[in-house]
Design a protein around this motif. Structure first.
Motif, PDB file in Angstrom:
ATOM      1  N   LEU A   1       0.863  -1.179   0.000  1.00  0.00           N
ATOM      2  CA  LEU A   1       0.000   0.000   0.000  1.00  0.00           C
ATOM      3  C   LEU A   1       0.896   1.226   0.000  1.00  0.00           C
ATOM      4  O   LEU A   1       1.795   1.339   0.837  1.00  0.00           O
ATOM      5  CB  LEU A   1      -0.904   0.025   1.241  1.00  0.00           C
ATOM      6  CG  LEU A   1      -1.920  -1.099   1.370  1.00  0.00           C
ATOM      7  CD1 LEU A   1      -2.651  -0.989   2.700  1.00  0.00           C
ATOM      8  CD2 LEU A   1      -2.910  -1.088   0.224  1.00  0.00           C
ATOM      9  N   GLN A   2       0.660   2.111  -0.966  1.00  0.00           N
ATOM     10  CA  GLN A   2       1.461   3.331  -1.105  1.00  0.00           C
ATOM     11  C   GLN A   2       2.956   3.026  -1.191  1.00  0.00           C
ATOM     12  O   GLN A   2       3.771   3.781  -0.690  1.00  0.00           O
ATOM     13  CB  GLN A   2       1.220   4.262   0.072  1.00  0.00           C
ATOM     14  CG  GLN A   2       0.227   5.379  -0.038  1.00  0.00           C
ATOM     15  CD  GLN A   2      -0.079   5.930  -1.400  1.00  0.00           C
ATOM     16  OE1 GLN A   2      -1.018   5.474  -2.030  1.00  0.00           O
ATOM     17  NE2 GLN A   2       0.650   6.904  -1.859  1.00  0.00           N
TER      18      GLN A   2
ATOM     19  N   LEU B   1       3.571   3.468   7.021  1.00  0.00           N
ATOM     20  CA  LEU B   1       2.433   3.843   6.194  1.00  0.00           C
ATOM     21  C   LEU B   1       1.540   4.838   6.931  1.00  0.00           C
ATOM     22  O   LEU B   1       1.123   5.846   6.348  1.00  0.00           O
ATOM     23  CB  LEU B   1       1.623   2.603   5.794  1.00  0.00           C
ATOM     24  CG  LEU B   1       0.323   2.879   5.041  1.00  0.00           C
ATOM     25  CD1 LEU B   1       0.607   3.535   3.692  1.00  0.00           C
ATOM     26  CD2 LEU B   1      -0.472   1.598   4.869  1.00  0.00           C
TER      27      LEU B   1
ATOM     28  N   SER C   1       3.070   8.200   6.874  1.00  0.00           N
ATOM     29  CA  SER C   1       2.979   8.778   5.538  1.00  0.00           C
ATOM     30  C   SER C   1       1.564   9.273   5.247  1.00  0.00           C
ATOM     31  O   SER C   1       1.380  10.357   4.685  1.00  0.00           O
ATOM     32  CB  SER C   1       3.395   7.720   4.506  1.00  0.00           C
ATOM     33  OG  SER C   1       3.101   8.140   3.210  1.00  0.00           O
ATOM     34  N   LEU C   2       0.558   8.486   5.629  1.00  0.00           N
ATOM     35  CA  LEU C   2      -0.831   8.863   5.356  1.00  0.00           C
ATOM     36  C   LEU C   2      -1.275  10.058   6.190  1.00  0.00           C
ATOM     37  O   LEU C   2      -2.173  10.806   5.783  1.00  0.00           O
ATOM     38  CB  LEU C   2      -1.763   7.675   5.601  1.00  0.00           C
ATOM     39  CG  LEU C   2      -1.602   6.500   4.643  1.00  0.00           C
ATOM     40  CD1 LEU C   2      -2.553   5.370   5.027  1.00  0.00           C
ATOM     41  CD2 LEU C   2      -1.807   6.916   3.200  1.00  0.00           C
TER      42      LEU C   2
ATOM     43  N   ARG D   1      -1.118  13.562   4.383  1.00  0.00           N
ATOM     44  CA  ARG D   1      -1.826  13.799   3.125  1.00  0.00           C
ATOM     45  C   ARG D   1      -3.323  13.892   3.364  1.00  0.00           C
ATOM     46  O   ARG D   1      -3.803  13.469   4.400  1.00  0.00           O
ATOM     47  CB  ARG D   1      -1.507  12.714   2.101  1.00  0.00           C
ATOM     48  CG  ARG D   1      -1.513  11.331   2.638  1.00  0.00           C
ATOM     49  CD  ARG D   1      -1.100  10.294   1.670  1.00  0.00           C
ATOM     50  NE  ARG D   1      -2.279   9.828   0.959  1.00  0.00           N
ATOM     51  CZ  ARG D   1      -2.260   9.234  -0.198  1.00  0.00           C
ATOM     52  NH1 ARG D   1      -1.130   9.007  -0.796  1.00  0.00           N
ATOM     53  NH2 ARG D   1      -3.355   8.848  -0.781  1.00  0.00           N
TER      54      ARG D   1
ATOM     55  N   GLN E   1      -7.817  11.266  -0.326  1.00  0.00           N
ATOM     56  CA  GLN E   1      -6.959  10.900  -1.452  1.00  0.00           C
ATOM     57  C   GLN E   1      -6.855   9.382  -1.546  1.00  0.00           C
ATOM     58  O   GLN E   1      -6.640   8.704  -0.538  1.00  0.00           O
ATOM     59  CB  GLN E   1      -5.574  11.511  -1.257  1.00  0.00           C
ATOM     60  CG  GLN E   1      -4.714  11.429  -2.490  1.00  0.00           C
ATOM     61  CD  GLN E   1      -3.414  12.203  -2.291  1.00  0.00           C
ATOM     62  OE1 GLN E   1      -3.115  12.684  -1.208  1.00  0.00           O
ATOM     63  NE2 GLN E   1      -2.642  12.321  -3.351  1.00  0.00           N
TER      64      GLN E   1
ATOM     65  N   ILE F   1      -5.514   5.563  -2.160  1.00  0.00           N
ATOM     66  CA  ILE F   1      -4.263   4.898  -1.790  1.00  0.00           C
ATOM     67  C   ILE F   1      -3.938   3.864  -2.858  1.00  0.00           C
ATOM     68  O   ILE F   1      -4.792   3.053  -3.240  1.00  0.00           O
ATOM     69  CB  ILE F   1      -4.410   4.223  -0.411  1.00  0.00           C
ATOM     70  CG1 ILE F   1      -4.633   5.290   0.653  1.00  0.00           C
ATOM     71  CG2 ILE F   1      -3.201   3.366  -0.085  1.00  0.00           C
ATOM     72  CD1 ILE F   1      -4.948   4.731   2.008  1.00  0.00           C
ATOM     73  N   ASP F   2      -2.703   3.902  -3.355  1.00  0.00           N
ATOM     74  CA  ASP F   2      -2.246   2.931  -4.358  1.00  0.00           C
ATOM     75  C   ASP F   2      -1.995   1.582  -3.704  1.00  0.00           C
ATOM     76  O   ASP F   2      -1.512   1.509  -2.574  1.00  0.00           O
ATOM     77  CB  ASP F   2      -0.939   3.406  -5.008  1.00  0.00           C
ATOM     78  CG  ASP F   2      -1.105   4.686  -5.799  1.00  0.00           C
ATOM     79  OD1 ASP F   2      -2.191   4.883  -6.368  1.00  0.00           O
ATOM     80  OD2 ASP F   2      -0.151   5.484  -5.835  1.00  0.00           O
ATOM     81  N   TYR F   3      -2.324   0.507  -4.427  1.00  0.00           N
ATOM     82  CA  TYR F   3      -1.996  -0.832  -3.950  1.00  0.00           C
ATOM     83  C   TYR F   3      -1.385  -1.644  -5.078  1.00  0.00           C
ATOM     84  O   TYR F   3      -1.603  -1.351  -6.262  1.00  0.00           O
ATOM     85  CB  TYR F   3      -3.229  -1.555  -3.373  1.00  0.00           C
ATOM     86  CG  TYR F   3      -4.200  -2.049  -4.425  1.00  0.00           C
ATOM     87  CD1 TYR F   3      -4.040  -3.298  -5.031  1.00  0.00           C
ATOM     88  CD2 TYR F   3      -5.271  -1.259  -4.824  1.00  0.00           C
ATOM     89  CE1 TYR F   3      -4.930  -3.733  -5.998  1.00  0.00           C
ATOM     90  CE2 TYR F   3      -6.156  -1.702  -5.783  1.00  0.00           C
ATOM     91  CZ  TYR F   3      -5.985  -2.939  -6.371  1.00  0.00           C
ATOM     92  OH  TYR F   3      -6.852  -3.373  -7.332  1.00  0.00           O
TER      93      TYR F   3
ATOM     94  N   GLU G   1      -5.933   1.541  -7.201  1.00  0.00           N
ATOM     95  CA  GLU G   1      -6.052   2.420  -6.052  1.00  0.00           C
ATOM     96  C   GLU G   1      -7.392   2.182  -5.383  1.00  0.00           C
ATOM     97  O   GLU G   1      -8.350   1.714  -6.001  1.00  0.00           O
ATOM     98  CB  GLU G   1      -5.861   3.882  -6.431  1.00  0.00           C
ATOM     99  CG  GLU G   1      -6.755   4.396  -7.507  1.00  0.00           C
ATOM    100  CD  GLU G   1      -6.424   5.836  -7.886  1.00  0.00           C
ATOM    101  OE1 GLU G   1      -7.388   6.576  -8.148  1.00  0.00           O
ATOM    102  OE2 GLU G   1      -5.247   6.224  -7.917  1.00  0.00           O
TER     103      GLU G   1
ATOM    104  N   ASN H   1     -10.094   3.961  -2.352  1.00  0.00           N
ATOM    105  CA  ASN H   1     -10.447   5.110  -1.534  1.00  0.00           C
ATOM    106  C   ASN H   1     -11.137   4.570  -0.290  1.00  0.00           C
ATOM    107  O   ASN H   1     -12.244   4.048  -0.365  1.00  0.00           O
ATOM    108  CB  ASN H   1     -11.372   6.045  -2.316  1.00  0.00           C
ATOM    109  CG  ASN H   1     -11.649   7.321  -1.566  1.00  0.00           C
ATOM    110  OD1 ASN H   1     -11.667   7.347  -0.343  1.00  0.00           O
ATOM    111  ND2 ASN H   1     -11.858   8.391  -2.318  1.00  0.00           N
TER     112      ASN H   1
END
Length: 167
Positions: A82-83, A120, A123-124, A127, A131, A133-135, A157, A159
């Motif tokens: 993730l991210q 993670l 980091s989250l 932001r 927004q 989150i890429d996986y 991604e 949400n």
């Protein structure tokens, strides 16, 4: 002595050349083979085991076999980032046969890497909450001793706000 050395060197060279040809021919064991595809269809929390710190996650997949033959899978290893954080991983020897020209649902269990989870979260926190989150999901499917493993990936991604709004 020199003749025996040359003969031994020739035998070794021949053996190496034979091995290279045999290994190259392994790539042609499945002519026309198309890699299976995977779709992540769901994630959910699993109950914690006694004394366990790391949360466990249930992962639902749908694997599509676009080939004319069934794929017998003896086991698989898999991970989910993730991210960009390698957060979840697992292994399973309980993989059903991937039937020819079919989709196979599969439920897996992932273990969380606590250190990556902390990174993670940090980091989250920097932001916007809405927004996506890429996986990235990656798996290695073991098809047996004499055939190469199959590697499959899916990325996208998610949400988390839209997930929590669903009943």
């Amino acid at each position: 002595m020199c003749v025996n050395g040359r003969l031994l060197g020739s035998v070794r060279l021949w053996a190496v050349a034979t091995m290279v040809v045999l290994l190259a021919s392994c790539a042609s064991l499945r002519p026309g083979f198309t890699e299976p595809t995977v779709n992540v269809t769901g994630l959910h929390m699993l109950p914690a085991e006694s004394g366990e710190l790391a949360p466990r996650i249930g992962l639902r997949l749908r694997i599509t076999n676009p080939n004319p033959d069934d794929l017998m899978i003896s086991g698989m290893s898999y991970s989910m980032a993730l991210q960009g954080y390698d957060l979840l991983n697992g292994v399973s020897a309980k993989v059903p046969v991937l039937k020819a020209y079919s989709e196979t649902p599969l439920e897996l269990e992932l273990t969380t890497n606590i250190l990556e989870l902390v990174r993670l979260a940090r980091s989250l926190s920097r932001r916007p909450a809405n927004q996506p989150i890429d996986y990235e999901f990656a798996a290695k499917l073991d098809t047996g001793r004499y055939t190469p493993s199959i590697r499959i990936k899916e990325s996208g991604e998610v949400n988390f706000e839209s997930l929590s709004a669903q009943p």
